[in-house]
Design a protein around this motif. Structure first.
Motif, short mmCIF file in Angstrom:
data_model
loop_
_atom_site.label_atom_id
_atom_site.label_comp_id
_atom_site.label_asym_id
_atom_site.label_seq_id
_atom_site.Cartn_x
_atom_site.Cartn_y
_atom_site.Cartn_z
N LEU A 60 33.96 31.07 39.18
CA LEU A 60 34.72 31.59 40.69
C LEU A 60 35.94 31.11 40.80
O LEU A 60 36.86 31.67 41.35
N ALA A 61 36.12 29.72 40.68
CA ALA A 61 37.44 29.19 40.40
C ALA A 61 38.47 29.70 39.60
O ALA A 61 39.57 29.58 40.08
N ILE A 62 38.01 29.90 38.37
CA ILE A 62 39.13 30.21 37.55
C ILE A 62 39.38 31.80 37.94
O ILE A 62 40.54 32.04 37.72
N ALA A 63 38.55 32.62 38.34
CA ALA A 63 38.70 33.89 38.79
C ALA A 63 39.76 33.81 39.87
O ALA A 63 40.55 34.90 40.14
N SER A 64 39.78 32.86 40.69
CA SER A 64 40.58 32.85 41.92
C SER A 64 41.93 32.51 41.57
O SER A 64 42.75 32.90 42.01
N ALA A 65 42.00 31.73 40.55
CA ALA A 65 43.36 31.25 40.01
C ALA A 65 44.01 32.50 39.26
O ALA A 65 45.31 32.79 39.49
N LEU A 66 43.01 33.38 38.60
CA LEU A 66 43.70 34.54 38.02
C LEU A 66 44.07 35.57 39.14
O LEU A 66 45.20 36.09 38.99
N THR A 67 43.57 35.69 40.26
CA THR A 67 43.65 36.52 41.31
C THR A 67 44.97 36.09 41.94
O THR A 67 45.96 37.02 42.17
N LEU A 68 45.19 34.62 41.90
CA LEU A 68 46.56 34.40 42.41
C LEU A 68 47.79 34.76 41.65
O LEU A 68 48.62 35.00 42.28
N LEU A 69 47.40 34.59 40.36
CA LEU A 69 48.39 35.13 39.54
C LEU A 69 48.91 36.84 39.77
O LEU A 69 49.99 37.05 39.55
N PHE A 70 47.63 37.49 39.67
CA PHE A 70 47.88 38.81 39.99
C PHE A 70 48.43 39.24 41.20
O PHE A 70 49.34 40.16 41.37
N LEU A 71 48.49 38.50 42.31
CA LEU A 71 48.80 38.60 43.30
C LEU A 71 50.45 38.19 43.65
O LEU A 71 51.39 39.00 44.19
N ALA A 72 50.79 37.17 42.85
CA ALA A 72 52.05 36.63 42.91
C ALA A 72 52.91 37.27 42.00
O ALA A 72 54.17 37.64 42.33
N PHE A 73 52.46 37.88 40.91
CA PHE A 73 53.14 38.29 39.85
C PHE A 73 52.64 39.70 39.75
O PHE A 73 51.45 39.91 40.13
N ASP A 74 53.24 40.83 39.34
CA ASP A 74 52.44 42.03 39.17
C ASP A 74 51.57 42.12 38.10
O ASP A 74 51.65 41.39 37.05
N ILE A 75 50.55 42.78 38.06
CA ILE A 75 49.31 42.99 37.19
C ILE A 75 49.78 43.23 35.84
O ILE A 75 49.24 42.42 34.91
N GLU A 76 50.50 44.03 35.80
CA GLU A 76 51.10 44.32 34.31
C GLU A 76 51.74 43.13 33.44
O GLU A 76 51.59 42.83 32.18
N THR A 77 52.65 42.26 34.20
CA THR A 77 53.10 41.28 33.70
C THR A 77 51.94 40.28 33.23
O THR A 77 51.88 39.62 32.13
N VAL A 78 51.05 39.87 34.11
CA VAL A 78 50.04 39.00 33.79
C VAL A 78 49.01 39.69 32.67
O VAL A 78 48.67 38.74 31.82
N ARG A 79 48.75 40.84 32.69
CA ARG A 79 48.17 41.38 31.69
C ARG A 79 48.79 41.16 30.25
O ARG A 79 47.94 41.34 29.15
N ALA A 80 50.07 41.39 30.34
CA ALA A 80 51.00 41.19 29.00
C ALA A 80 50.73 39.79 28.47
O ALA A 80 50.81 39.87 27.47
N THR A 92 37.18 41.88 36.48
CA THR A 92 37.12 43.31 36.35
C THR A 92 36.96 44.04 37.56
O THR A 92 37.73 45.14 37.97
N THR A 93 36.45 43.54 38.50
CA THR A 93 35.99 44.01 39.92
C THR A 93 37.54 44.02 40.67
O THR A 93 37.88 45.12 41.33
N ILE A 94 38.24 42.92 40.67
CA ILE A 94 39.47 42.87 41.28
C ILE A 94 40.48 43.96 40.66
O ILE A 94 41.23 44.63 41.37
N LEU A 95 40.54 43.97 39.47
CA LEU A 95 41.49 44.83 38.79
C LEU A 95 40.99 46.20 39.08
O LEU A 95 42.12 47.14 39.15
N SER A 96 39.73 46.87 39.03
CA SER A 96 39.31 48.06 39.49
C SER A 96 39.82 48.54 40.91
O SER A 96 40.27 49.47 41.07
N ILE A 97 39.51 47.48 41.63
CA ILE A 97 40.06 47.75 42.98
C ILE A 97 41.59 47.85 43.31
O ILE A 97 42.08 48.53 44.01
N SER A 98 42.35 47.10 42.50
CA SER A 98 43.83 47.17 42.56
C SER A 98 44.40 48.57 42.05
O SER A 98 45.51 49.03 42.38
N GLU A 99 43.54 48.98 41.08
CA GLU A 99 44.02 50.25 40.36
C GLU A 99 43.87 51.44 41.44
O GLU A 99 44.43 52.70 41.00
#
Length: 141
Positions: free
Chosen positions: A43-63, A132-139
């Protein structure tokens, strides 16, 4: 539409993400003798990834992190189940774990447990499912 200037959010994220990841690894490895383990570490790792998705756009992080998190979740569940099934080969009940002490070159006398493999599976399943849940909600716009 003009992109917002999030200099402060980007700067804080660049400092906070390594700290969150270090703390999540601490939570993961302290799970055998203290509270923590695969679930809370994941969960802590997922929260770090979520913070990255929020700060930078999802396409940049996914790239930059080209990982299919559905596959990560599937590998995690498979690893956790196979760890439990592995005890059948030693005539032990499902999810029976064992440990022993080994003399490792850098660390010296270290306890290694099969429960770590189970925790890795749980962590991967939690990371994959959460992201996966966070990304599907964001889409869903």
């Amino acid at each position: 539409m003009k992109k917002p200037n999030d200099i402060i959010l980007h700067a804080v994220t660049k400092v906070a993400v390594p700290i969150i990841l270090a703390f999540s690894f601490h939570l993961f490895f302290s799970g055998h003798h203290n509270p923590g383990g695969g679930f809370i570490g994941g969960l802590a790792i997922a929260s770090a990834l979520t913070l990255l998705f929020l700060a930078f756009d999802i396409e940049t992080v996914r790239a930059n992190i080209a990982v299919d998190f559905k596959v990560v979740a599937a590998i995690g569940v498979l690893l956790a189940v196979l760890t439990g099934v592995g005890s059948f080969f030693f005539d032990a009940p499902f999810l029976s774990h064992t440990f022993d002490y080994f003399n490792l070159p850098i660390f010296g006398k270290t306890e290694l447990a099969t429960a770590v493999l189970f925790d890795v599976g749980v962590a991967l399943a939690v990371i994959g499912t959460s992201v996966t849940t966070i990304l599907s909600i964001s889409e869903d716009r």
